[in-house]
Design an enzyme around this catalytic site. Structure first.
Site, PDB file in Angstrom:
ATOM      1  N   GLY A  14       0.832  -1.210   0.000  1.00  0.00           N
ATOM      2  CA  GLY A  14       0.000   0.000   0.000  1.00  0.00           C
ATOM      3  C   GLY A  14       0.859   1.250   0.000  1.00  0.00           C
ATOM      4  O   GLY A  14       0.572   2.219   0.699  1.00  0.00           O
ATOM      5  N   SER A  16       1.368   3.393  -2.409  1.00  0.00           N
ATOM      6  CA  SER A  16       1.054   4.391  -3.446  1.00  0.00           C
ATOM      7  C   SER A  16       0.414   5.656  -2.911  1.00  0.00           C
ATOM      8  O   SER A  16       0.509   6.711  -3.526  1.00  0.00           O
ATOM      9  CB  SER A  16       0.123   3.757  -4.488  1.00  0.00           C
ATOM     10  OG  SER A  16      -1.043   3.261  -3.852  1.00  0.00           O
ATOM     11  N   ARG A  17      -0.258   5.555  -1.764  1.00  0.00           N
ATOM     12  CA  ARG A  17      -0.990   6.719  -1.249  1.00  0.00           C
ATOM     13  C   ARG A  17      -0.795   6.827   0.262  1.00  0.00           C
ATOM     14  O   ARG A  17      -0.354   5.894   0.919  1.00  0.00           O
ATOM     15  CB  ARG A  17      -2.492   6.583  -1.549  1.00  0.00           C
ATOM     16  CG  ARG A  17      -2.816   6.703  -3.013  1.00  0.00           C
ATOM     17  CD  ARG A  17      -4.316   6.743  -3.269  1.00  0.00           C
ATOM     18  NE  ARG A  17      -4.961   5.463  -3.047  1.00  0.00           N
ATOM     19  CZ  ARG A  17      -5.907   5.260  -2.119  1.00  0.00           C
ATOM     20  NH1 ARG A  17      -6.292   6.239  -1.328  1.00  0.00           N
ATOM     21  NH2 ARG A  17      -6.446   4.061  -1.985  1.00  0.00           N
ATOM     22  N   ASP A  65      -2.737  -7.564  -5.012  1.00  0.00           N
ATOM     23  CA  ASP A  65      -3.636  -7.584  -3.858  1.00  0.00           C
ATOM     24  C   ASP A  65      -2.929  -8.414  -2.787  1.00  0.00           C
ATOM     25  O   ASP A  65      -2.763  -9.629  -2.938  1.00  0.00           O
ATOM     26  CB  ASP A  65      -4.968  -8.224  -4.271  1.00  0.00           C
ATOM     27  CG  ASP A  65      -5.896  -8.430  -3.086  1.00  0.00           C
ATOM     28  OD1 ASP A  65      -5.483  -8.218  -1.929  1.00  0.00           O
ATOM     29  OD2 ASP A  65      -7.056  -8.834  -3.325  1.00  0.00           O
ATOM     30  N   TYR A 157     -11.890  -3.907  12.043  1.00  0.00           N
ATOM     31  CA  TYR A 157     -10.608  -3.191  11.878  1.00  0.00           C
ATOM     32  C   TYR A 157      -9.750  -3.323  13.144  1.00  0.00           C
ATOM     33  O   TYR A 157      -8.545  -3.632  13.067  1.00  0.00           O
ATOM     34  CB  TYR A 157     -10.928  -1.724  11.578  1.00  0.00           C
ATOM     35  CG  TYR A 157      -9.756  -0.831  11.309  1.00  0.00           C
ATOM     36  CD1 TYR A 157      -9.099  -0.853  10.075  1.00  0.00           C
ATOM     37  CD2 TYR A 157      -9.301   0.067  12.272  1.00  0.00           C
ATOM     38  CE1 TYR A 157      -8.030  -0.002   9.818  1.00  0.00           C
ATOM     39  CE2 TYR A 157      -8.235   0.916  12.022  1.00  0.00           C
ATOM     40  CZ  TYR A 157      -7.603   0.880  10.793  1.00  0.00           C
ATOM     41  OH  TYR A 157      -6.541   1.722  10.541  1.00  0.00           O
ATOM     42  N   ALA A 159      -9.878  -5.617  15.422  1.00  0.00           N
ATOM     43  CA  ALA A 159      -9.422  -7.011  15.552  1.00  0.00           C
ATOM     44  C   ALA A 159      -8.229  -7.258  14.634  1.00  0.00           C
ATOM     45  O   ALA A 159      -7.245  -7.905  15.020  1.00  0.00           O
ATOM     46  CB  ALA A 159     -10.555  -7.975  15.230  1.00  0.00           C
ATOM     47  N   LYS A 161      -6.047  -5.085  13.580  1.00  0.00           N
ATOM     48  CA  LYS A 161      -4.868  -4.337  14.044  1.00  0.00           C
ATOM     49  C   LYS A 161      -4.301  -4.933  15.328  1.00  0.00           C
ATOM     50  O   LYS A 161      -3.081  -4.993  15.511  1.00  0.00           O
ATOM     51  CB  LYS A 161      -5.222  -2.856  14.233  1.00  0.00           C
ATOM     52  CG  LYS A 161      -5.635  -2.155  12.944  1.00  0.00           C
ATOM     53  CD  LYS A 161      -4.552  -2.241  11.872  1.00  0.00           C
ATOM     54  CE  LYS A 161      -4.832  -1.383  10.650  1.00  0.00           C
ATOM     55  NZ  LYS A 161      -3.772  -1.464   9.636  1.00  0.00           N
ATOM     56  N   ILE A 190      -4.400  10.298  11.254  1.00  0.00           N
ATOM     57  CA  ILE A 190      -3.417  10.898  10.352  1.00  0.00           C
ATOM     58  C   ILE A 190      -4.166  11.434   9.127  1.00  0.00           C
ATOM     59  O   ILE A 190      -5.086  10.768   8.619  1.00  0.00           O
ATOM     60  CB  ILE A 190      -2.382   9.825   9.903  1.00  0.00           C
ATOM     61  CG1 ILE A 190      -1.773   9.082  11.120  1.00  0.00           C
ATOM     62  CG2 ILE A 190      -1.299  10.452   9.028  1.00  0.00           C
ATOM     63  CD1 ILE A 190      -0.973   9.913  12.086  1.00  0.00           C
TER      64      ILE A 190
HETATM   65  P1  NAP Z   1      -5.075   5.067   2.310  1.00  0.00           P
HETATM   66  O1  NAP Z   1      -4.749   6.499   2.137  1.00  0.00           O
HETATM   67  O2  NAP Z   1      -6.488   4.617   2.141  1.00  0.00           O
HETATM   68  O3  NAP Z   1      -4.101   4.188   1.373  1.00  0.00           O
HETATM   69  C1  NAP Z   1      -4.237   2.793   1.410  1.00  0.00           C
HETATM   70  C2  NAP Z   1      -3.134   2.161   0.597  1.00  0.00           C
HETATM   71  O4  NAP Z   1      -3.274   0.732   0.694  1.00  0.00           O
HETATM   72  C3  NAP Z   1      -3.203   2.505  -0.875  1.00  0.00           C
HETATM   73  O5  NAP Z   1      -1.898   2.587  -1.371  1.00  0.00           O
HETATM   74  C4  NAP Z   1      -3.947   1.311  -1.474  1.00  0.00           C
HETATM   75  O6  NAP Z   1      -3.629   1.068  -2.840  1.00  0.00           O
HETATM   76  C5  NAP Z   1      -3.382   0.191  -0.616  1.00  0.00           C
HETATM   77  N1  NAP Z   1      -4.215  -1.012  -0.568  1.00  0.00           N
HETATM   78  C6  NAP Z   1      -5.505  -1.148  -0.164  1.00  0.00           C
HETATM   79  N2  NAP Z   1      -5.903  -2.426  -0.280  1.00  0.00           N
HETATM   80  C7  NAP Z   1      -4.837  -3.127  -0.768  1.00  0.00           C
HETATM   81  C8  NAP Z   1      -4.620  -4.486  -1.131  1.00  0.00           C
HETATM   82  N3  NAP Z   1      -5.602  -5.404  -0.998  1.00  0.00           N
HETATM   83  N4  NAP Z   1      -3.413  -4.837  -1.621  1.00  0.00           N
HETATM   84  C9  NAP Z   1      -2.421  -3.909  -1.780  1.00  0.00           C
HETATM   85  N5  NAP Z   1      -2.562  -2.616  -1.447  1.00  0.00           N
HETATM   86  C10 NAP Z   1      -3.766  -2.228  -0.952  1.00  0.00           C
HETATM   87  O7  NAP Z   1      -4.685   4.573   3.784  1.00  0.00           O
HETATM   88  P2  NAP Z   1      -3.746   5.269   4.891  1.00  0.00           P
HETATM   89  O8  NAP Z   1      -4.590   6.192   5.686  1.00  0.00           O
HETATM   90  O9  NAP Z   1      -2.502   5.743   4.286  1.00  0.00           O
HETATM   91  O10 NAP Z   1      -3.450   4.006   5.832  1.00  0.00           O
HETATM   92  C11 NAP Z   1      -2.276   3.217   5.680  1.00  0.00           C
HETATM   93  C12 NAP Z   1      -2.208   2.240   6.848  1.00  0.00           C
HETATM   94  O11 NAP Z   1      -2.186   2.979   8.068  1.00  0.00           O
HETATM   95  C13 NAP Z   1      -3.406   1.293   6.930  1.00  0.00           C
HETATM   96  O12 NAP Z   1      -2.988   0.032   7.382  1.00  0.00           O
HETATM   97  C14 NAP Z   1      -4.293   1.951   7.980  1.00  0.00           C
HETATM   98  O13 NAP Z   1      -5.118   1.022   8.614  1.00  0.00           O
HETATM   99  C15 NAP Z   1      -3.229   2.522   8.910  1.00  0.00           C
HETATM  100  N6  NAP Z   1      -3.705   3.621   9.735  1.00  0.00           N
HETATM  101  C16 NAP Z   1      -4.153   4.787   9.177  1.00  0.00           C
HETATM  102  C17 NAP Z   1      -4.575   5.811  10.005  1.00  0.00           C
HETATM  103  C18 NAP Z   1      -5.054   7.129   9.470  1.00  0.00           C
HETATM  104  O14 NAP Z   1      -5.511   7.956  10.281  1.00  0.00           O
HETATM  105  N7  NAP Z   1      -4.975   7.401   8.196  1.00  0.00           N
HETATM  106  C19 NAP Z   1      -4.588   5.624  11.399  1.00  0.00           C
HETATM  107  C20 NAP Z   1      -4.139   4.435  11.915  1.00  0.00           C
HETATM  108  C21 NAP Z   1      -3.691   3.437  11.087  1.00  0.00           C
HETATM  109  P3  NAP Z   1      -4.442   1.803  -4.060  1.00  0.00           P
HETATM  110  O15 NAP Z   1      -3.894   3.199  -4.154  1.00  0.00           O
HETATM  111  O16 NAP Z   1      -4.126   0.994  -5.260  1.00  0.00           O
HETATM  112  O17 NAP Z   1      -5.873   1.779  -3.665  1.00  0.00           O
END
Ligand code: NAP
Length: 249
Positions: A14, A16-17, A65, A157, A159, A161, A190
């Site tokens: 993941g 990319s974003r 995936d 979610y 569970a 984590k 974040i």
């Molecule tokens: P995000 O902006 O939604 O980005 C999710 C990333 O995961 C994207 O690059 C997406 O790829 C990729 N992805 C989703 N499903 C996938 C799969 N089946 N196989 C491969 N790649 C996959 O999420 P984020 O906020 O950066 O979160 C990143 C991590 O931090 C996650 O584990 C999330 O649970 C954790 N987290 C986030 C926060 C927060 O506040 N943002 C807080 C606590 C924990 P595509 O671009 O191709 O869709």
């Protein structure tokens, strides 16, 4: 290392974003050749590879995936052929499918567990072979404050984590003797696409529950990951590092 100019090879799922993108950027800046894994958004992944290459780094994008065993196997085979052995794995890919438990479908539960937790099992298993051979490795998994404290509407979610934390501690115990560390970074709220879905009212309620009074930035999570991936963190394993502005105090 083949053709990476002495850089360690890091796979960021993941990447990319959002947080993964910041991690990939940061690791590329600290002399890692980075694999930017993504699920669907090819243009985001390609633009990051272009950015990293423009600043003198090495990166490749790979669509897979990470909940699918065949796609994970193919990704690690390609990394091995194109770059060389993996030294750092960041299990970052994650999704939410929020719902109150009484309304949560089996599909919503299973999908979140597969993408957030099974992925870490598959990728870690695939990366460990190289790390064991090298007697050096870093496995860093991105959990969440929700996995530590629980969260209404996120039973699936939370569970997944919490599962990452137990998984990571087990990897730490199993492979410590091979000089492989496994740690967890647990972000709070974040600023990313994942949290931009929250409405204005929810945003101000959440910010009020954060000791530092603000959401974090993806780069602040990436800095912690970069440290845990470094030689300086060689005596840290099995830990959960909260990057949550004091939310779970
Ligand atoms: P995000 O902006 O939604 O980005 C999710 C990333 O995961 C994207 O690059 C997406 O790829 C990729 N992805 C989703 N499903 C996938 C799969 N089946 N196989 C491969 N790649 C996959 O999420 P984020 O906020 O950066 O979160 C990143 C991590 O931090 C996650 O584990 C999330 O649970 C954790 N987290 C986030 C926060 C927060 O506040 N943002 C807080 C606590 C924990 P595509 O671009 O191709 O869709």
């Amino acid at each position: 290392m083949t053709g990476t100019g002495g850089r360690r090879i890091a796979v960021v799922t993941g990447g990319s974003r959002g947080i993964g993108r910041a991690i990939a950027t940061r690791l590329a800046g600290s002399k890692h050749a980075v694999v930017v894994n993504y699920a669907a958004n090819m243009s985001a992944a390609d633009s990051l590879v272009d950015e990293i290459e423009a600043s003198g780094g090495i990166a490749i994008a790979h669509r897979a995936d990470v909940s699918d065993v065949d796609q994970v196997t193919a990704m690690f085979e390609r990394v091995s052929a194109d770059l060389g052995p993996v030294s750092v794995l960041v299990n970052n890919a994650g999704i939410t499918r929020d719902n109150l438990l009484m309304r949560m479908s089996v599909e919503e539960f299973d999908e979140v567990i597969a993408v957030n937790l099974r992925s870490a099992f598959l990728c870690t298993k695939a990366a460990l072979r190289d790390m064991i051979r090298a007697r050096w490795g870093r496995v860093i998994s991105i959990a969440s404050v929700a996995g530590v404290t629980g969260n209404a509407g996120q039973a699936n979610y939370a569970a997944s984590k919490a599962g990452l934390i137990g998984f990571s501690k087990s990897v730490a115990r199993e492979y410590g003797a091979r000089n492989i560390t496994a740690n967890v970074v647990a972000p709070g709220f974040i600023n990313t696409d994942m949290t931009s879905a929250l409405g204005e009212k929810a945003l101000s309620v959440v910010a009020g529950a954060i000791t530092l009074g603000r959401f974090g930035e993806a780069g602040e999570v990436a800095a912690a990951v970069d440290f845990l991936a470094s030689d300086d963190a060689g005596y840290i394993t099995g830990q959960v590092l909260s990057v949550d502005g004091g939310m779970a105090l």
